[in-house]
Design an enzyme around this catalytic site. Structure first.
Site, PDB file in Angstrom:
ATOM      1  N   HIS A 187       0.812  -1.222   0.000  1.00 57.07           N
ATOM      2  CA  HIS A 187       0.000   0.000   0.000  1.00 57.07           C
ATOM      3  C   HIS A 187       0.847   1.273   0.000  1.00 57.07           C
ATOM      4  O   HIS A 187       0.389   2.335   0.429  1.00 57.07           O
ATOM      5  CB  HIS A 187      -0.945  -0.004   1.209  1.00 57.07           C
ATOM      6  CG  HIS A 187      -2.301   0.567   0.922  1.00 57.07           C
ATOM      7  ND1 HIS A 187      -2.743   1.753   1.451  1.00 57.07           N
ATOM      8  CD2 HIS A 187      -3.319   0.115   0.138  1.00 57.07           C
ATOM      9  CE1 HIS A 187      -3.974   2.006   1.030  1.00 57.07           C
ATOM     10  NE2 HIS A 187      -4.343   1.017   0.231  1.00 57.07           N
ATOM     11  N   GLU A 211       2.475  -5.937  -3.601  1.00 54.97           N
ATOM     12  CA  GLU A 211       1.865  -4.833  -4.335  1.00 54.97           C
ATOM     13  C   GLU A 211       2.324  -3.485  -3.789  1.00 54.97           C
ATOM     14  O   GLU A 211       2.354  -3.280  -2.577  1.00 54.97           O
ATOM     15  CB  GLU A 211       0.341  -4.949  -4.222  1.00 54.97           C
ATOM     16  CG  GLU A 211      -0.415  -3.824  -4.892  1.00 54.97           C
ATOM     17  CD  GLU A 211      -1.914  -4.051  -4.860  1.00 54.97           C
ATOM     18  OE1 GLU A 211      -2.649  -3.050  -4.874  1.00 54.97           O
ATOM     19  OE2 GLU A 211      -2.354  -5.216  -4.815  1.00 54.97           O
ATOM     20  N   GLU A 237      -1.615   1.162  -9.374  1.00 53.46           N
ATOM     21  CA  GLU A 237      -2.923   1.753  -9.085  1.00 53.46           C
ATOM     22  C   GLU A 237      -2.860   3.275  -9.013  1.00 53.46           C
ATOM     23  O   GLU A 237      -3.884   3.942  -9.199  1.00 53.46           O
ATOM     24  CB  GLU A 237      -3.505   1.192  -7.793  1.00 53.46           C
ATOM     25  CG  GLU A 237      -2.774   1.614  -6.525  1.00 53.46           C
ATOM     26  CD  GLU A 237      -3.279   0.870  -5.304  1.00 53.46           C
ATOM     27  OE1 GLU A 237      -3.941   1.496  -4.466  1.00 53.46           O
ATOM     28  OE2 GLU A 237      -3.012  -0.343  -5.205  1.00 53.46           O
ATOM     29  N   HIS A 287      -6.606  -2.856 -11.035  1.00 53.71           N
ATOM     30  CA  HIS A 287      -6.991  -2.418  -9.697  1.00 53.71           C
ATOM     31  C   HIS A 287      -8.478  -2.056  -9.719  1.00 53.71           C
ATOM     32  O   HIS A 287      -8.934  -1.366 -10.614  1.00 53.71           O
ATOM     33  CB  HIS A 287      -6.146  -1.194  -9.348  1.00 53.71           C
ATOM     34  CG  HIS A 287      -6.407  -0.603  -8.001  1.00 53.71           C
ATOM     35  ND1 HIS A 287      -7.107   0.575  -7.822  1.00 53.71           N
ATOM     36  CD2 HIS A 287      -6.035  -1.005  -6.758  1.00 53.71           C
ATOM     37  CE1 HIS A 287      -7.157   0.881  -6.545  1.00 53.71           C
ATOM     38  NE2 HIS A 287      -6.516  -0.060  -5.874  1.00 53.71           N
TER      39      HIS A 287
END
Length: 384
Positions: A187, A211, A237, A287
């Site tokens: 994140h 990720e 994303e 995403h």
């Protein structure tokens, strides 16, 4: 000539913005232009683009409209403008497909698969007891899961913090076994040194990918991180155009890209990004922690993209406390998951029917979602 004659925007729970575009012959297309937590800002951008460039124009010239919206302004790119373009682009493709009686993927070359695998979120922003939840999702038929790796991290954090992340992944792996894939989302909470330490520590438990190990502004660090691990690296994303992705394709550090169909310029742009990725042997996993229109757009791209790997979807995600993906559909069965996959729809346009009456009803509610602002113990702002 089927001209664009009207549009409406609906802000709806839990944190979504829907766009309805109508043409002279009454055809309606839907899009989902939103930056989570910045819906008012994106709304203004959509209104500006629609009023300045699209009202009164033929609906079918999608590529020209995309170029006009992007290049017509001297200042380009970024999350707000690209998300506004994305939602408009989705609606135009929905109209084109409905006008021609074909799903969007048929207009982009036809289906490359019959279904696409999906993964299910487990845990929340602050992951804790996730093993039991993982077992429940696997019992429900999912073969792939995703979880957050950590809470907030210091720039160089303690061994105990790394151990906590390892324990969570170990517990999930032991609960579900080796036949289940587990994505681990950093994140953007980790700095480069912490990303390297976490990747090395998590490696024995074989994540499907890690990720966003660092924020996209630090993508130049990805080759160094990749050199420290065999875990596939995913990101994208918070990247909004093919030009944003160019560097990571060229440096060879990323294995899975995750452009968002509601942020990265819509169907038109993500199809181009996916084709670029294919040339670099990079997989696509769009995403999508968003609503049904965004998910439908993703599935149209997944359908006709040979390097599509897996699809994120937000059913029961921790953000959706007041409304969920299926609530806005006249026929929720279009997103039925079977053996961890969703079938490619064959209805025209985006393949979904939005319950317009329900959208209008929900849009009367107050929606004011913003992500939390996290702070370290010393009071400084932490990455969420």
């Amino acid at each position: 000539m089927n001209q664009i004659v009207d549009y409406e925007l609906f802000e709806v729970p839990p944190r979504w913005l829907f766009l309805r575009v109508e043409t002279a012959d009454g055809t309606v297309g839907w899009g989902e232009p939103v930056v989570e937590g910045r819906s008012h800002t994106v709304r203004a951008a959509v209104e500006e683009l629609m009023d300045d460039y699209l009202l009164g124009e033929p609906a079918n010239s999608i590529e020209d409209h995309w170029q006009t919206m992007y290049r017509g302004g001297f200042y380009r790119g970024g999350p707000v403008l690209m998300s506004a373009i994305a939602g408009i682009d989705q609606a135009l493709w929905d109209i084109k497909g409905k006008s021609l009686g074909a799903p969007v993927y048929e207009l982009l070359g036809g289906a490359a698969r019959d279904s696409i695998r999906v993964y299910q979120w487990i845990g929340g922003d602050r992951p804790s007891e996730v093993a039991e939840e993982a077992t429940q999702k696997v019992d429900a038929g999912f073969s792939a899961l995703k979880m957050n790796a950590t809470e907030e991290l210091e720039r160089v954090d303690t061994p105990a913090t790394v151990d906590d992340a390892v324990d969570r992944l170990r517990n999930v792996r032991e609960a579900v076994g080796d036949d289940i894939d587990i994505g681990v989302d950093f994140h953007g909470r980790a700095t480069k040194p912490m990303a390297k330490r976490l990747a090395k520590a998590l490696e024995p438990y074989d994540p499907m990918f890690i990720e966003e190990p660092v924020l996209p502004e630090h993508n130049d660090a990805l080759p160094d991180i990749a050199a420290h691990t065999t875990i596939p690296i995913a990101t994208g994303e918070r990247m909004y155009s093919r030009w944003d992705f160019k560097q990571i394709f060229e440096n060879g550090a990323v294995d899975v890209i995750q452009p968002d169909l509601s942020h990265a310029g819509g169907i038109t742009e993500v199809k181009k990004i996916a084709s670029m990725a294919e040339a670099y042997d990079v997989a696509l996993a769009p995403h999508c922690p968003l609503g049904p229109i965004a998910l439908a757009s993703c599935i149209q791209i997944d359908a006709c993209t040979p390097n599509a790997l897996i699809q994120e979807q937000s059913l029961n995600i921790h953000y959706n406390e007041t409304s969920d993906v299926l609530d806005y559909l006249e026929d929720p069965s279009v997103f039925e998951y079977e053996d961890g996959h969703v079938s490619i729809p064959d209805a025209p346009g985006l393949g979904i029917d939005i319950d317009e009456e329900y959208v209008r009803e929900q849009s009367q509610k107050t929606v004011d979602w913003h992500n939390p602002v996290w702070r370290h113990e010393d009071g400084s702002v932490a990455e969420w």
